[in-house]
Scaffold this motif. Structure first.
Motif, mmCIF file in Angstrom:
data_model
loop_
_atom_site.group_PDB
_atom_site.id
_atom_site.type_symbol
_atom_site.label_atom_id
_atom_site.label_comp_id
_atom_site.label_asym_id
_atom_site.label_seq_id
_atom_site.Cartn_x
_atom_site.Cartn_y
_atom_site.Cartn_z
ATOM 1 N N ILE A 127 52.255 17.099 -10.196
ATOM 2 C CA ILE A 127 52.832 15.842 -10.682
ATOM 3 C C ILE A 127 51.793 14.728 -10.629
ATOM 4 C CG2 ILE A 127 54.604 14.095 -10.258
ATOM 5 C CD1 ILE A 127 56.413 16.327 -9.235
ATOM 6 N N MET A 128 50.968 14.703 -9.568
ATOM 7 C CA MET A 128 49.913 13.699 -9.481
ATOM 8 C C MET A 128 48.920 13.832 -10.623
ATOM 9 S SD MET A 128 48.795 12.945 -5.547
ATOM 10 C CE MET A 128 48.527 14.649 -5.085
ATOM 11 N N VAL A 129 48.566 15.068 -10.949
ATOM 12 C CA VAL A 129 47.634 15.296 -12.067
ATOM 13 C C VAL A 129 48.190 14.693 -13.341
ATOM 14 C CG1 VAL A 129 46.745 17.075 -13.604
ATOM 15 C CG2 VAL A 129 46.481 17.332 -11.145
ATOM 16 N N VAL A 130 49.460 14.977 -13.627
ATOM 17 C CA VAL A 130 50.068 14.522 -14.873
ATOM 18 C C VAL A 130 50.121 12.997 -14.932
ATOM 19 C CG1 VAL A 130 52.227 14.486 -16.180
ATOM 20 C CG2 VAL A 130 51.387 16.638 -15.219
ATOM 21 N N VAL A 131 50.567 12.375 -13.839
ATOM 22 C CA VAL A 131 50.735 10.924 -13.856
ATOM 23 C C VAL A 131 49.391 10.204 -13.802
ATOM 24 C CG1 VAL A 131 51.821 8.975 -12.691
ATOM 25 C CG2 VAL A 131 52.998 11.161 -12.780
ATOM 26 N N LEU A 132 48.496 10.681 -12.936
ATOM 27 C CA LEU A 132 47.187 10.038 -12.826
ATOM 28 C C LEU A 132 46.408 10.127 -14.131
ATOM 29 C CD1 LEU A 132 45.927 11.091 -9.277
ATOM 30 C CD2 LEU A 132 46.389 8.780 -10.067
ATOM 31 N N GLY A 133 46.561 11.232 -14.854
ATOM 32 C CA GLY A 133 45.817 11.396 -16.088
ATOM 33 C C GLY A 133 46.284 10.507 -17.215
ATOM 34 N N GLY A 134 47.454 9.892 -17.079
ATOM 35 C CA GLY A 134 47.926 8.977 -18.111
ATOM 36 C C GLY A 134 49.081 9.496 -18.935
ATOM 37 N N ILE A 135 49.654 10.643 -18.577
ATOM 38 C CA ILE A 135 50.840 11.127 -19.279
ATOM 39 C C ILE A 135 52.052 10.377 -18.745
ATOM 40 C CG2 ILE A 135 52.346 13.105 -19.698
ATOM 41 C CD1 ILE A 135 49.945 14.892 -19.605
ATOM 42 N N SER A 136 52.736 9.675 -19.624
ATOM 43 C CA SER A 136 53.854 8.849 -19.193
ATOM 44 C C SER A 136 55.046 9.705 -18.787
ATOM 45 C CB SER A 136 54.275 7.901 -20.321
ATOM 46 O OG SER A 136 55.475 7.227 -19.982
ATOM 47 N N LEU A 137 55.656 9.358 -17.667
ATOM 48 C CA LEU A 137 56.875 10.045 -17.246
ATOM 49 C C LEU A 137 58.037 9.743 -18.192
ATOM 50 C CD1 LEU A 137 56.725 9.577 -13.363
ATOM 51 C CD2 LEU A 137 56.328 11.670 -14.651
ATOM 52 N N ARG A 138 57.876 8.752 -19.058
ATOM 53 C CA ARG A 138 58.913 8.420 -20.029
ATOM 54 C C ARG A 138 58.771 9.236 -21.308
ATOM 55 N NH1 ARG A 138 61.311 4.351 -17.556
ATOM 56 N NH2 ARG A 138 60.076 2.864 -16.339
ATOM 57 N N GLY A 139 57.737 10.070 -21.380
ATOM 58 C CA GLY A 139 57.594 11.002 -22.481
ATOM 59 C C GLY A 139 56.886 10.432 -23.694
ATOM 60 N N GLY A 140 56.451 11.350 -24.581
ATOM 61 C CA GLY A 140 55.894 10.954 -25.858
ATOM 62 C C GLY A 140 54.448 10.521 -25.844
ATOM 63 N N ARG A 141 53.777 10.554 -24.704
ATOM 64 C CA ARG A 141 52.408 10.076 -24.616
ATOM 65 C C ARG A 141 51.577 11.019 -23.761
ATOM 66 N NH1 ARG A 141 55.971 5.938 -24.137
ATOM 67 N NH2 ARG A 141 55.768 4.167 -25.553
ATOM 68 N N GLY A 142 50.295 11.119 -24.101
ATOM 69 C CA GLY A 142 49.382 11.936 -23.309
ATOM 70 C C GLY A 142 48.834 13.099 -24.099
ATOM 71 N N GLY A 143 47.963 13.864 -23.465
ATOM 72 C CA GLY A 143 47.353 15.002 -24.123
ATOM 73 C C GLY A 143 46.498 15.779 -23.154
ATOM 74 N N LEU A 144 45.694 16.689 -23.679
ATOM 75 C CA LEU A 144 44.890 17.555 -22.832
ATOM 76 C C LEU A 144 43.878 16.757 -22.016
ATOM 77 C CD1 LEU A 144 44.106 20.405 -21.928
ATOM 78 C CD2 LEU A 144 42.514 20.486 -23.862
#
Length: 362
Positions: free
Chosen positions: A287-304
Motif C-alpha cells: 500500500i505504501m508503494v502505491v500511495v507513495l508513487g502517486g497512484i491516487s486512492l480515489r482511483g483513475g490516476r497513476g501508472g507503472l
C-alpha cells in the motif's frame, strides 16, 4: 417534471431516461481526456519520489557499510522483485478505485496449494496448474463480490482475507501455519537461484510482470476501462463500458500476480508461511508503494512509473534499515509514519471530488 396529459406515461419516461443517458454520455469525452492525461499531473510526484530514493541510497552508501557493494545491490533488486509484482497488481486495483486487502492471504493460500501438491508427489506442472486455477477462483470471488454483489472493496476483501487464510490453514495445511518445501526440487531451485543472461530469474520475472502491467494499462481497452471506471464509475457504466467485467478481470489479474510473487517468496525461503498474513507488514509495504508513487486512492490516476518509484523508495529504506541493524519494531514505526505521510499527501494532491467520489467506494 409533470407529465404531458396527452402522452402515455411510459413514453415520457423513456424519453426522459434517454435524455439523462445522453447527458451522462456527454461527460465521457471529458473522462477520456482526463484518462489520456493520466500521469501528467503526477509526473512531478513520481520523479520527486525517485529523487528521494536516489538521495536515500547515496546517504546509505556513505554511512552504512556494505550497502554499496555489488552483492548487496543484487540482493536488494532480488528482494524487491516480489514487492514489485504485488505492487503492480495492487496498482491496477487502486487505479480502478478498488482495494485488495486479501492480496497476501490469497498469495499464501495459492502457494500452499502448490506446496501440498508437490509434497504429495504430483508433478510441478500439475502443481502449477492447480495453483493457477486456485488464483483465478480467488480472484473471481473478490471480483464477483465487488462487481455484482456491490459490496465495497474494503469490506469485501477484508472478509475474503479472513476466509482465504482460514481455508488455507484449515483446509490445506490442516491447522499448521508453516509448510516446508523441498529445496532440492528443480523448479524451486530454478525460481530461487536461476539466472537468465546472468540476471537472477526473480528480477526477470518481475520485469516481465511490470511490462505486462504497462501494456494492460496503456495499450488495451481494458486499461482504458480501468482508468475511466476509477475516474468516474457512474459515467463509465452508463456510457456502455464493461465496468463489471473489467472489475472481474482486475481482481483475477491481481490474484494471479500475487500467486507468482508467492511462489518467488516461498522458493527463496523454502517455506509457505501464513505469518506473512497475520503480521501485515508486506501488505502495508504494498500500500505504501502505491500511495507513495502517486497512484491516487480515489482511483483513475497513476501508472507503472508510479509503482516503480514507490518500490524503489521502499526497497532502499528496507535494505538500509536492515543493514543498520534496526529492530523490527523500529522499522515498523518508520513504515507506519511513512504510510501516514503518504496518505496525507494523497489527500492533498488528490482532493475529494464531490461529483465522482462516493462514501464507501473502497
Amino acid at each position: 417534471m409533470r407529465p404531458h396529459w396527452g402522452r402515455p406515461l411510459r413514453t415520457q419516461f423513456v424519453e426522459d431516461t434517454n435524455k439523462q443517458r445522453a447527458a451522462i454520455k456527454g461527460e465521457l469525452p471529458a473522462v477520456t481526456a482526463r484518462v489520456s492525461q493520466i500521469g501528467a499531473g503526477k509526473l512531478s510526484v513520481e520523479w520527486v519520489v525517485l529523487l528521494v530514493s536516489a538521495t536515500a541510497a547515496a546517504l546509505f552508501a556513505i554511512t552504512v557499510e556494505g550497502f554499496a557493494t555489488l552483492s548487496n545491490l543484487e540482493n536488494l533488486a532480488r528482494n524487491s522483485a516480489p514487492l514489485l509484482i504485488l505492487s503492480c497488481a495492487m496498482g491496477i486495483v487502486v487505479i480502478g478505485r478498488g482495494l485488495d486487502l486479501s492480496q497476501i492471504a490469497a498469495m499464501t493460500a495459492v502457494t500452499s496449494v502448490f506446496g501440498v501438491l508437490i509434497l504429495s508427489g504430483h508433478s510441478p506442472t500439475v502443481a502449477l496448474l492447480a495453483a493457477a486455477g486456485a488464483a483465478v477462483l480467488l480472484g473471481l470471488i473478490n471480483g464477483w463480490l465487488i462487481a455484482y454483489a456491490e459490496i465495497p472493496a474494503l469490506l469485501a476483501t477484508l472478509a475474503t482475507a479472513i476466509l482465504f487464510t482460514g481455508l488455507g490453514r484449515w483446509g490445506i495445511l490442516r491447522g499448521e501455519y508453516l509448510l516446508l518445501l523441498p529445496k532440492d526440487l528443480p523448479l524451486i531451485t530454478l525460481l530461487s537461484s536461476g539466472r537468465v543472461l546472468g540476471v537472477p530469474l526473480p528480477i526477470v520475472i518481475a520485469f516481465c510482470i511490470a511490462a505486462i502491467t504497462w501494456f494492460l494499462l496503456a495499450c488495451t481497452g481494458y486499461g482504458r476501462a480501468i482508468y475511466a471506471s476509477g475516474d468516474n464509475h457512474a459515467t463509465a457504466r452508463i456510457s456502455g463500458l464493461p465496468v463489471r467485467q473489467t472489475t472481474l478481470v482486475v481482481y483475477v489479474v491481481a490474484a494471479v500476480a500475487a500467486s507468482i510473487a508467492g511462489l518467488l517468496v516461498a522458493s527463496a525461503s523454502g517455506t509457505v508461511d501464513f505469518r506473512t498474513v497475520t503480521n501485515g507488514t508486506l501488505l502495508f509495504e504494498v500500500i505504501m508503494v502505491v500511495v507513495l508513487g502517486g497512484i491516487s486512492l480515489r482511483g483513475g490516476r497513476g501508472g507503472l512509473l508510479s509503482i516503480v518509484a514507490g518500490v524503489a523508495l521502499i526497497s532502499v529504506m528496507r535494505n538500509g534499515m536492515t543493514l543498520m541493524d534496526l529492530t523490527t519494531q523500529v522499522q515498523s514505526l518508520v513504515k507506519g509514519l511513512t504510510l501516514i505521510v503518504a496518505i496525507v499527501l494523497d489527500n492533498h494532491f488528490n482532493p475529494k471530488d464531490p461529483e465522482t467520489d462516493t462514501v464507501g467506494d473502497l
